[in-house]
Design a protein around this motif. Sequence first.
Motif, PDB file in Angstrom:
ATOM      1  N   ASN A 275       0.525  -1.130  -0.105  1.00  0.00           N
ATOM      2  CA  ASN A 275      -0.315  -0.498  -0.113  1.00  0.00           C
ATOM      3  C   ASN A 275       0.529   1.463   0.406  1.00  0.00           C
ATOM      4  OD1 ASN A 275      -2.318  -1.082  -0.096  1.00  0.00           O
ATOM      5  ND2 ASN A 275      -2.760  -1.984   1.907  1.00  0.00           N
ATOM      6  N   GLY A 276       2.231   1.181   0.356  1.00  0.00           N
ATOM      7  CA  GLY A 276       2.441   2.242   0.312  1.00  0.00           C
ATOM      8  C   GLY A 276       3.198   2.455  -1.021  1.00  0.00           C
ATOM      9  N   ALA A 277       3.731   1.357  -0.787  1.00  0.00           N
ATOM     10  CA  ALA A 277       4.278   1.544  -2.138  1.00  0.00           C
ATOM     11  C   ALA A 277       4.074   2.378  -3.196  1.00  0.00           C
ATOM     12  CB  ALA A 277       5.121   0.050  -2.680  1.00  0.00           C
ATOM     13  N   ILE A 278       2.807   2.041  -3.618  1.00  0.00           N
ATOM     14  CA  ILE A 278       1.791   2.169  -4.458  1.00  0.00           C
ATOM     15  C   ILE A 278       1.225   3.560  -4.354  1.00  0.00           C
ATOM     16  CG2 ILE A 278      -0.722   1.603  -3.948  1.00  0.00           C
ATOM     17  CD1 ILE A 278       0.473   0.151  -7.416  1.00  0.00           C
ATOM     18  N   ALA A 279       1.126   3.876  -3.250  1.00  0.00           N
ATOM     19  CA  ALA A 279       0.604   4.719  -2.777  1.00  0.00           C
ATOM     20  C   ALA A 279       1.132   6.287  -2.543  1.00  0.00           C
ATOM     21  CB  ALA A 279      -0.204   5.505  -1.561  1.00  0.00           C
ATOM     22  N   LEU A 280       2.812   6.225  -2.771  1.00  0.00           N
ATOM     23  CA  LEU A 280       4.114   6.703  -2.984  1.00  0.00           C
ATOM     24  C   LEU A 280       4.321   7.147  -4.685  1.00  0.00           C
ATOM     25  CD1 LEU A 280       6.012   6.137   0.457  1.00  0.00           C
ATOM     26  CD2 LEU A 280       5.270   7.683  -0.377  1.00  0.00           C
TER      27      LEU A 280
END
Length: 342
Positions: A275-280
């Motif tokens: 989630n963090g990688a895709i949002a960033l």
Amino acid sequence: MSGVVGNEDLRRAAGHALLVTAVAACYFAAGRLGLMRQLVVDGAVVTPVWPPTGVAVACLLLFGMRASPGIALGALLVVMSITSIQPTVIGTLVGNTAAPVCAYYLLCRVGFRTDLARLRDGFALVFLGALTAMLVSATAGAGLLVLTGKLASDSFWLVWATWYAGDAMGVLIVAPVLLVLWRARRLPHTPRWKEAVGLALVAGGLIPFATRSDVSLLFLVYPLVIWAALRFQLAGGMLCAALASVMATLAATDQVGPFARMSRIEVMIKLQAFNGAIALTALLLSAVITEQLHTRRSVEQACRELVEVLEHLTAGESLQGRSPVDVGDQGSREERDQSHSG
């Protein structure tokens, strides 16, 4: 005159009450939606993504501190829907209200713009709005559980990290989507609607397949998010990232696909990393592309203005370069031409 002032105050109070009610309703709806998917970490029930934090930060950025009573009321309604009011609950309410307010003040201090048209706005939302401000809610929530004896002290850091990640993901995923939707009424219609429909169809088929396939295919989502961000900037990138996050969260809580045969802690770590990688990726790439487009438009506008100035200067120099005799000769020739034509 006093009657006019009284009516104005009444309308202002009614508008403020309506705003508080709407914010509380949105917060409560987001909270109930987040509670539909839970994970148990060392006896504490947490949510992988807590959407109300994104709702709260977006409302504060759009409406200012007038929305803070609605956030507190919405948090209270969410807690009352699952448990009774206790001292620990009061502390959690304070933390859940203070964290978005802290994010709002930090973002205002750096001149944050809600259109996220600059790379600095993307970094500010990530590092100030999500990663810094959400320390408040996670520390207040997990700390009160330890102080009241509902959580063992040796489990504090694990529950704290899980709580913190859920709140931060709520800001990174939900807040940009709400800001995009708020501006959607003022955005021009895209001429690439066929491409947009194609992107939506591909995303609707590929993302559920990648998040539920027994083979680890989550990496297939990244080219899709990059395509959406490059072609449709923040609107395309964040909507695609939000869909990927929702589908990944559903798969993680069901422990299927790439999250099968994992412990709860492993599921949480893998889900939050994705989630963090895709949002960033979506947020920062969209900000870079949007900033470059704005810079290009500014340069083009400056070039057009420079061309207009040069044309005026050239016309003025041509008139100044002609002598009075030439001007007089041209006038006499025009008079003779008119007399002959008469």
